[in-house]
Design a protein around this motif. Structure first.
Motif, PDB file in Angstrom:
ATOM      1  N   GLU A 242      70.753 -18.026  86.333  1.00  0.00           N
ATOM      2  CA  GLU A 242      70.462 -17.083  85.083  1.00  0.00           C
ATOM      3  C   GLU A 242      71.866 -16.632  84.574  1.00  0.00           C
ATOM      4  OE1 GLU A 242      67.403 -16.423  84.104  1.00  0.00           O
ATOM      5  OE2 GLU A 242      66.475 -17.480  85.506  1.00  0.00           O
ATOM      6  N   GLY A 243      72.641 -16.347  85.419  1.00  0.00           N
ATOM      7  CA  GLY A 243      73.799 -15.834  84.646  1.00  0.00           C
ATOM      8  C   GLY A 243      74.537 -16.902  84.110  1.00  0.00           C
ATOM      9  N   MET A 244      74.702 -18.076  84.277  1.00  0.00           N
ATOM     10  CA  MET A 244      75.440 -18.935  83.653  1.00  0.00           C
ATOM     11  C   MET A 244      74.701 -19.535  82.420  1.00  0.00           C
ATOM     12  SD  MET A 244      77.903 -21.079  83.277  1.00  0.00           S
ATOM     13  CE  MET A 244      78.665 -21.270  84.880  1.00  0.00           C
ATOM     14  N   GLU A 245      73.407 -19.469  82.546  1.00  0.00           N
ATOM     15  CA  GLU A 245      72.614 -19.630  81.172  1.00  0.00           C
ATOM     16  C   GLU A 245      72.827 -18.696  80.006  1.00  0.00           C
ATOM     17  OE1 GLU A 245      68.857 -22.574  82.852  1.00  0.00           O
ATOM     18  OE2 GLU A 245      68.771 -20.331  82.309  1.00  0.00           O
ATOM     19  N   LEU A 246      72.945 -17.431  80.498  1.00  0.00           N
ATOM     20  CA  LEU A 246      73.039 -16.212  79.676  1.00  0.00           C
ATOM     21  C   LEU A 246      74.401 -16.365  79.022  1.00  0.00           C
ATOM     22  CD1 LEU A 246      71.963 -14.039  78.032  1.00  0.00           C
ATOM     23  CD2 LEU A 246      72.537 -12.441  79.921  1.00  0.00           C
ATOM     24  N   ILE A 247      75.464 -16.649  80.003  1.00  0.00           N
ATOM     25  CA  ILE A 247      76.800 -16.916  79.506  1.00  0.00           C
ATOM     26  C   ILE A 247      77.106 -17.814  78.593  1.00  0.00           C
ATOM     27  CG2 ILE A 247      79.224 -17.319  79.983  1.00  0.00           C
ATOM     28  CD1 ILE A 247      78.531 -15.681  82.810  1.00  0.00           C
ATOM     29  N   LEU A 248      76.544 -18.981  78.748  1.00  0.00           N
ATOM     30  CA  LEU A 248      76.646 -20.160  77.747  1.00  0.00           C
ATOM     31  C   LEU A 248      76.228 -20.318  76.549  1.00  0.00           C
ATOM     32  CD1 LEU A 248      76.548 -23.183  80.441  1.00  0.00           C
ATOM     33  CD2 LEU A 248      78.623 -22.424  79.188  1.00  0.00           C
ATOM     34  N   TRP A 249      74.738 -19.567  76.753  1.00  0.00           N
ATOM     35  CA  TRP A 249      74.181 -19.374  75.199  1.00  0.00           C
ATOM     36  C   TRP A 249      74.821 -18.407  74.719  1.00  0.00           C
ATOM     37  CZ3 TRP A 249      68.977 -19.807  78.355  1.00  0.00           C
ATOM     38  CH2 TRP A 249      68.415 -20.997  78.222  1.00  0.00           C
ATOM     39  N   GLY A 250      75.371 -17.092  75.129  1.00  0.00           N
ATOM     40  CA  GLY A 250      76.353 -16.055  74.590  1.00  0.00           C
ATOM     41  C   GLY A 250      77.384 -16.975  74.116  1.00  0.00           C
ATOM     42  N   MET A 251      78.093 -17.800  74.662  1.00  0.00           N
ATOM     43  CA  MET A 251      79.270 -18.585  74.175  1.00  0.00           C
ATOM     44  C   MET A 251      78.948 -19.175  72.999  1.00  0.00           C
ATOM     45  SD  MET A 251      80.831 -21.772  75.614  1.00  0.00           S
ATOM     46  CE  MET A 251      79.583 -22.577  74.896  1.00  0.00           C
ATOM     47  N   LEU A 252      77.648 -19.776  72.719  1.00  0.00           N
ATOM     48  CA  LEU A 252      77.175 -20.369  71.524  1.00  0.00           C
ATOM     49  C   LEU A 252      77.266 -19.317  70.054  1.00  0.00           C
ATOM     50  CD1 LEU A 252      74.682 -22.798  72.490  1.00  0.00           C
ATOM     51  CD2 LEU A 252      76.856 -23.369  71.893  1.00  0.00           C
ATOM     52  N   LEU A 253      76.959 -18.138  70.434  1.00  0.00           N
ATOM     53  CA  LEU A 253      77.166 -17.232  69.309  1.00  0.00           C
ATOM     54  C   LEU A 253      78.585 -17.257  68.566  1.00  0.00           C
ATOM     55  CD1 LEU A 253      75.491 -14.148  70.961  1.00  0.00           C
ATOM     56  CD2 LEU A 253      74.358 -15.729  69.173  1.00  0.00           C
ATOM     57  N   PHE A 254      79.653 -17.758  69.192  1.00  0.00           N
ATOM     58  CA  PHE A 254      80.934 -17.899  68.538  1.00  0.00           C
ATOM     59  C   PHE A 254      80.851 -18.971  67.672  1.00  0.00           C
ATOM     60  CE2 PHE A 254      81.844 -15.317  72.188  1.00  0.00           C
ATOM     61  CZ  PHE A 254      82.523 -14.206  71.583  1.00  0.00           C
ATOM     62  N   PHE A 255      80.117 -19.948  67.678  1.00  0.00           N
ATOM     63  CA  PHE A 255      79.633 -20.997  66.755  1.00  0.00           C
ATOM     64  C   PHE A 255      78.716 -20.912  65.579  1.00  0.00           C
ATOM     65  CE2 PHE A 255      81.742 -22.140  70.775  1.00  0.00           C
ATOM     66  CZ  PHE A 255      82.903 -22.754  70.330  1.00  0.00           C
ATOM     67  N   VAL A 256      78.210 -19.819  65.489  1.00  0.00           N
ATOM     68  CA  VAL A 256      77.035 -19.830  64.590  1.00  0.00           C
ATOM     69  C   VAL A 256      77.595 -19.784  63.518  1.00  0.00           C
ATOM     70  CG1 VAL A 256      75.329 -17.968  63.706  1.00  0.00           C
ATOM     71  CG2 VAL A 256      75.484 -18.349  66.235  1.00  0.00           C
TER      72      VAL A 256
END
Length: 256
Positions: A242-256
């Protein structure tokens, strides 16, 4: 070999998803090793279904990104049966009790959810919805779908290198059975395939970010588990996903 591989794949869906497997499968070293080696396929199924759902909703409706994010969060819950969320809640209750290691493990084994577990669940679910709402119309569907795959690669790697926090439990039993060299080779191959695919479909920056964040988060989480629990349990492994999924999707915000 084929029976061993098929048995491992069925075990992966049986233990790490809500998809029913109406077959009795031996839970022995060859099958458990194959289960961890093929675990990213479970993530691939989930990521593919997420991407198909996003595409279909965009093509057939005019609903907003927050509604889509809610439906995706519900889809993930349905596909996992809430297994990893349950581990996250138990982890929240045990860690925020600020007790000794033994007491924390005892609290983790309590099937009841406490206030801290409920708060952690709320933050995780709402956080996932908010992040996905920002991503569904802004980044590649492949990048969104890659997150469940990478998190399952990390789960297999963590199961290889982290020691069990207790001698009983399903996670400890599996860790005693696995062939570490076979799983490590499989995870290296999975990682290479995902890295190249992300490079092709999303660019080198996204691929490198996935690699760096996944490695650092997994190492950091292992150290955190060792310090606070003396190793990992099934609940801690679920919380990792759960934590890894949230972190990785959160990381993608930097590429929006």
């Amino acid at each position: 070999m084929a029976n061993r591989t098929l048995g491992g794949l069925l075990l992966a869906f049986q233990f790490f998803s809500s998809i029913p497997v109406h077959q009795e499968i031996p839970v022995k070293k060859p099958q458990v090793t194959a289960m961890y080696s093929l675990l990213p396929i479970v993530g691939l199924m989930m990521g593919t279904m997420m991407s198909v759902a996003i595409w279909f909703i965009h093509q057939t409706t005019d609903v907003g990104p927050l509604t889509i994010a809610f439906l995706l969060t519900f889809l993930l819950w349905a596909l996992t049966g809430g297994l990893h969320l349950d581990g996250l809640a138990d982890t929240g209750d045990s860690y925020f009790s600020y007790q000794s290691r033994d007491k924390r493990l005892e609290i983790m084994g309590d099937p009841r959810i406490g206030a801290f577990g409920a708060m952690v669940l709320i933050f995780a679910i709402v956080g996932k919805m908010i992040v996905l709402a920002e991503l569904v119309s802004s980044v590649s569907l492949f990048a969104i779908a890659a997150v469940p795959v990478v998190s399952r690669i990390g789960l297999s790697v963590l199961s290889l290198f982290a020691k069990p926090a207790k001698t009983d439990g399903l996670a400890a039993y599996f860790q005693r059975l696995i062939d570490r060299r076979t799983i490590l080779s499989a995870m290296f191959a999975w990682s290479l395939v995902m890295l190249l695919a992300l490079w092709v479909f999303c660019g080198w920056a996204v691929a490198f970010a996935f690699l760096l964040v996944a490695i650092l988060a997994t190492i950091g989480y292992k150290k955190w588990c060792d310090k606070n629990f003396g190793g990992v349990t099934g609940d801690l492994l679920g919380a990792y996903v759960e934590g890894m999924e949230l972190i990785l999707w959160g990381m993608l915000l930097f590429f929006v």
